[in-house]
Design a protein around this motif. Structure first.
Motif, mmCIF file in Angstrom:
data_model
loop_
_atom_site.group_PDB
_atom_site.id
_atom_site.type_symbol
_atom_site.label_atom_id
_atom_site.label_comp_id
_atom_site.label_asym_id
_atom_site.label_seq_id
_atom_site.Cartn_x
_atom_site.Cartn_y
_atom_site.Cartn_z
ATOM 1 N N SER A 66 0.830 -1.212 0.000
ATOM 2 C CA SER A 66 0.000 0.000 0.000
ATOM 3 C C SER A 66 0.861 1.258 0.000
ATOM 4 O O SER A 66 0.563 2.223 -0.706
ATOM 5 C CB SER A 66 -0.922 0.007 1.223
ATOM 6 N N ARG A 67 1.921 1.250 0.776
ATOM 7 C CA ARG A 67 2.838 2.401 0.799
ATOM 8 C C ARG A 67 3.456 2.620 -0.577
ATOM 9 O O ARG A 67 3.677 3.750 -1.003
ATOM 10 C CB ARG A 67 3.947 2.182 1.824
ATOM 11 N N TYR A 68 3.756 1.523 -1.268
ATOM 12 C CA TYR A 68 4.389 1.619 -2.583
ATOM 13 C C TYR A 68 3.491 2.368 -3.566
ATOM 14 O O TYR A 68 3.968 3.143 -4.396
ATOM 15 C CB TYR A 68 4.697 0.219 -3.102
ATOM 16 N N ALA A 69 2.211 2.141 -3.473
ATOM 17 C CA ALA A 69 1.276 2.830 -4.373
ATOM 18 C C ALA A 69 1.314 4.337 -4.160
ATOM 19 O O ALA A 69 1.128 5.118 -5.100
ATOM 20 C CB ALA A 69 -0.133 2.295 -4.150
ATOM 21 N N ALA A 70 1.587 4.755 -2.910
ATOM 22 C CA ALA A 70 1.606 6.187 -2.600
ATOM 23 C C ALA A 70 2.994 6.790 -2.755
ATOM 24 O O ALA A 70 3.150 7.886 -3.310
ATOM 25 C CB ALA A 70 1.099 6.408 -1.170
ATOM 26 N N ILE A 71 4.027 6.071 -2.257
ATOM 27 C CA ILE A 71 5.401 6.597 -2.279
ATOM 28 C C ILE A 71 6.329 5.456 -2.707
ATOM 29 O O ILE A 71 6.894 4.746 -1.869
ATOM 30 C CB ILE A 71 5.825 7.140 -0.892
ATOM 31 N N PRO A 72 6.491 5.229 -4.006
ATOM 32 C CA PRO A 72 7.275 4.086 -4.483
ATOM 33 C C PRO A 72 8.709 4.052 -3.970
ATOM 34 O O PRO A 72 9.283 2.970 -3.814
ATOM 35 C CB PRO A 72 7.230 4.246 -6.009
ATOM 36 N N ASP A 73 9.304 5.222 -3.725
ATOM 37 C CA ASP A 73 10.702 5.260 -3.311
ATOM 38 C C ASP A 73 10.906 5.078 -1.806
ATOM 39 O O ASP A 73 12.048 5.050 -1.342
ATOM 40 C CB ASP A 73 11.349 6.587 -3.733
ATOM 41 N N GLU A 75 11.545 3.514 1.757
ATOM 42 C CA GLU A 75 12.338 2.331 2.088
ATOM 43 C C GLU A 75 11.479 1.148 2.509
ATOM 44 O O GLU A 75 11.810 -0.001 2.230
ATOM 45 C CB GLU A 75 13.340 2.647 3.206
ATOM 46 N N VAL A 76 10.403 1.410 3.224
ATOM 47 C CA VAL A 76 9.528 0.321 3.666
ATOM 48 C C VAL A 76 8.281 0.314 2.781
ATOM 49 O O VAL A 76 7.147 0.413 3.244
ATOM 50 C CB VAL A 76 9.177 0.463 5.158
ATOM 51 N N ALA A 77 8.531 0.231 1.484
ATOM 52 C CA ALA A 77 7.480 0.147 0.483
ATOM 53 C C ALA A 77 8.049 -0.619 -0.697
ATOM 54 O O ALA A 77 9.208 -0.445 -1.064
ATOM 55 C CB ALA A 77 7.038 1.542 0.041
ATOM 56 N N ALA A 78 7.244 -1.498 -1.282
ATOM 57 C CA ALA A 78 7.729 -2.296 -2.409
ATOM 58 C C ALA A 78 6.561 -2.775 -3.238
ATOM 59 O O ALA A 78 5.427 -2.879 -2.745
ATOM 60 C CB ALA A 78 8.543 -3.487 -1.916
#
Length: 391
Positions: A66-73, A75-78
């Motif tokens: 879910s974090r990746y969808a908002a902030i792809p870069d 560190e705790v997002a993929a």
């Protein structure tokens, strides 16, 4: 940072475990200088964690995507992540997101485990030493003659990253990228990979993370056994530990389903290896293995629980004066107030971490379908959620 580059920053994944933490243990508490005696762990549980209890663990993975969808870069997002926990009470595995091609990940999707491979190589060297086939305190040059062994660093010093052999530098990775990219489907020998180390060796004795040391240790294993590295690791470690889905590239191919990558060195074609045969073979001993998360967690439980190596060898493997033993990270913040051991790995394509907590009889694996991500923080969150379920 080159397309092949992966472990100049490998300490990032381990360091993030210490930075994020999951207990109130003081952060300035030094790592112990000697590992406690290892006790043989009971059989890993065959009971699967109930769906109700598993929801909180799965939520950790869902949040990463879910974090990746908002902030792809972040560190705790993929784009995708898999994870597993093995204990003496229950097991769990989960997945969220997709690989680089958009294919949905499953708990048994194979990813590159990068430097977690070093735990296998170190364990094999210790077994060979116990069998009298090599001496840990003899110079490695006694077995492997190479310009990088000319400083007479011992086998033990290569295992503990105190050999004085430098890691590949940024320029080394750049030239290596170009050479590998010229023929991504070709097999590379250890000698060919080591020819790209340009920094001179120094006197042994000081810790300095070194992938070439493990390339040399892979040569050592082949020299004293007379067999390919993949054959030896499967016979002595993977089979006894019950790990049919690990693959020691490029002697073996990853087991499907496979998380595909888009490594620019490898080009668009998929040759059955992760990320392609040239990189897999050049990295065979220091980072070439692939596996799924349940396999990695089971390996950590079996290894650090004294079920693959005799307990006294596990104690040797986890002992040390700093945060690195023999092919093993000694994580400076202890999960659940108990010492934690394992390893991290980082490719441009996949990031991984294995954390075993022998006193709690549990091991956690996180495999991320993207490089340079904070796998340690994901593992920390999983530990926080899992410990109450372990009683």
């Amino acid at each position: 940072m080159g397309a092949l580059h992966r472990v100049l920053t490998t300490a990032v994944c381990a360091a993030t475990v210490a930075l994020t933490g999951c207990t109130s243990l003081a952060r300035d508490e030094p790592a112990p200088t000697a590992a406690p005696p290892t006790q043989r762990a009971p059989d890993p549980a065959t009971t699967v964690l109930s769906p109700a209890d598993a929801e909180e663990l799965q939520a950790v993975l869902d949040q990463v995507v879910s974090r990746y969808a908002a902030i792809p870069d972040a560190e705790v997002a993929a784009r995708g992540v898999t994870a597993a926990i093995v204990s003496d009470q229950w097991s769990w595995s989960g997945a969220a997101g997709a690989d680089a091609t958009g294919t949905k990940l499953t708990p048994v999707t194979s990813l590159g485990i990068a430097s977690v491979t070093k735990t296998f190589v170190a364990a094999e060297v210790l077994l060979l030493a116990r069998a009298g086939k090599l001496d840990l305190d003899a110079p490695l040059t006694q077995y492997v003659r190479h310009r990088l062994t000319a400083n007479n660093a011992t086998v033990r010093q290569h295992l503990s990253m105190t050999s004085g052999v430098p890691d590949y530098g940024p320029g080394d990775y750049a030239t290596l990228d170009r050479a590998l990219g010229a023929a991504p489907g070709r097999h590379w020998t250890a000698e060919q990979a080591l020819s790209h180390v340009s920094t001179p060796i120094s006197r042994p004795g000081t810790y300095d993370y070194s992938n070439p040391s493990y390339v040399l240790l892979g040569q050592l294993i082949e020299k004293v056994t007379g067999q390919p590295l993949a054959t030896v690791l499967r016979r002595d470690l993977a089979q006894p530990a019950g790990l049919p889905r690990i693959a020691f590239q490029d002697g073996e191919k990853p087991r499907p389903p496979i998380a595909r990558t888009r490594n620019p060195v490898c080009g668009p074609a998929f040759d059955g290896f992760l990320p392609c045969r040239a990189i897999a073979s050049a990295e065979a001993a220091n980072g070439g293995a692939t596996a799924d998360a349940p396999t990695v967690a089971r390996w950590g439980y079996q290894l650090y629980g004294g079920r693959v190596l005799p307990p006294e060898l596990v104690t040797t493997m986890t002992a040390g004066d700093g945060d690195y033993g023999l092919g093993t990270r000694r994580f400076s913040l202890r999960f659940g107030n108990s010492p934690a051991y394992g390893h991290d790995g980082n490719f441009p394509d996949h990031c991984s971490i294995l954390v075993a907590i022998p006193e709690r009889r549990v091991a956690i694996a996180v495999l991320v379908a993207e490089g340079n991500k904070n796998a340690g923080a994901i593992a920390s969150d999983l530990v926080t959620a899992a410990l109450p379920l372990l009683g």
